[in-house]
Design a protein around this motif. Structure first.
Motif, short mmCIF file in Angstrom:
data_model
loop_
_atom_site.label_atom_id
_atom_site.label_comp_id
_atom_site.label_asym_id
_atom_site.label_seq_id
_atom_site.Cartn_x
_atom_site.Cartn_y
_atom_site.Cartn_z
N GLU A 6 -35.72 -5.67 -29.64
CA GLU A 6 -35.61 -4.43 -28.88
C GLU A 6 -35.79 -3.23 -29.81
OE1 GLU A 6 -32.20 -7.07 -27.12
OE2 GLU A 6 -32.96 -6.55 -29.10
N CYS A 22 -39.03 -4.12 -25.49
CA CYS A 22 -38.64 -5.47 -25.92
C CYS A 22 -39.94 -6.22 -26.20
CB CYS A 22 -37.83 -6.16 -24.84
SG CYS A 22 -37.41 -7.87 -25.20
N TRP A 36 -32.84 -6.91 -18.63
CA TRP A 36 -32.04 -6.07 -19.52
C TRP A 36 -30.58 -6.15 -19.06
CZ3 TRP A 36 -33.76 -3.61 -23.85
CH2 TRP A 36 -35.13 -3.45 -24.01
N ARG A 38 -26.52 -4.83 -20.48
CA ARG A 38 -25.87 -3.89 -21.38
C ARG A 38 -24.39 -4.23 -21.52
NH1 ARG A 38 -26.23 1.62 -17.64
NH2 ARG A 38 -24.65 1.02 -16.08
N ARG A 45 -20.61 -7.98 -20.62
CA ARG A 45 -22.04 -7.72 -20.53
C ARG A 45 -22.45 -7.72 -19.06
NH1 ARG A 45 -25.75 -10.57 -24.98
NH2 ARG A 45 -24.02 -9.66 -26.14
N TYR A 93 -27.84 -2.25 -25.37
CA TYR A 93 -28.76 -2.82 -24.39
C TYR A 93 -29.47 -4.02 -25.00
CZ TYR A 93 -28.06 1.03 -21.15
OH TYR A 93 -27.50 1.91 -20.25
N TYR A 94 -29.49 -5.11 -24.24
CA TYR A 94 -30.10 -6.35 -24.69
C TYR A 94 -31.20 -6.75 -23.72
CZ TYR A 94 -25.71 -6.91 -27.30
OH TYR A 94 -24.64 -6.75 -28.14
N CYS A 95 -32.32 -7.23 -24.26
CA CYS A 95 -33.29 -7.90 -23.39
C CYS A 95 -33.07 -9.40 -23.51
CB CYS A 95 -34.71 -7.50 -23.69
SG CYS A 95 -35.38 -8.05 -25.26
N TRP A 113 -32.09 -14.19 -26.33
CA TRP A 113 -31.59 -12.82 -26.36
C TRP A 113 -32.08 -12.09 -27.59
CZ3 TRP A 113 -28.34 -10.69 -22.64
CH2 TRP A 113 -27.89 -11.57 -21.66
N GLN A 115 -31.39 -8.76 -30.30
CA GLN A 115 -30.22 -8.37 -31.09
C GLN A 115 -29.50 -7.15 -30.51
OE1 GLN A 115 -33.26 -7.47 -31.80
NE2 GLN A 115 -33.11 -5.28 -32.28
N GLY A 116 -30.15 -6.47 -29.59
CA GLY A 116 -29.55 -5.31 -28.95
C GLY A 116 -29.94 -4.01 -29.61
#
Length: 123
Positions: A6, A22, A36, A38, A45, A93-95, A113, A115-116
């Motif tokens: 990301e 991403c 996505w 968060r 999460r 925020y993570y994808c 996932w 790393q954010g």
């Protein structure tokens, strides 16, 4: 194996915009659902948005009308345009990639996932 990276997070004032990206590895990216999520400090999460292989999308009620997800299968990327940001959007925020199965709105349904990236919205 799919690797996700990301980018695009940062600090913005309330009402402003950010665009997250991403980037994914893998030859079958176009077949995957991308989401996505968060996570704010002290909270679980949570689902934000997802885009399926056919291009259909889903959004959490809290971001509907403000966030837009899109994908570019040729570049193996997914973007999240975030407008009208609010302090409560502050989170990491993570994808995430879901390689098989139908729509899924919980983290357990995703196989890979990133790393954010931190998004901070000041009031």
């Amino acid at each position: 194996q799919v690797q996700l990276v990301e980018s695009g997070g940062g600090l913005v004032q309330a009402g402003g915009s950010l665009r997250l990206s991403c980037a994914a590895s893998g030859r079958t990216f176009r077949n995957y659902a991308i989401a996505w999520f968060r996570q704010a400090p002290g909270k679980e999460r949570e689902f934000v948005t997802a885009i399926w292989s056919g291009g259909s999308t889903a959004y959490a009620d809290s971001v509907k009308g403000r966030f837009t997800i899109s994908r570019d299968n040729a570049k193996n990327t997914v973007s999240l345009q975030m407008d009208s940001l609010k302090p409560e959007d502050t989170a990491v925020y993570y994808c995430a990639v879901r390689t098989t199965g139908g729509p899924q709105y919980t983290p357990l349904g995703y196989d890979y996932w990133g790393q954010g990236t931190q998004v901070t919205v000041s009031s």
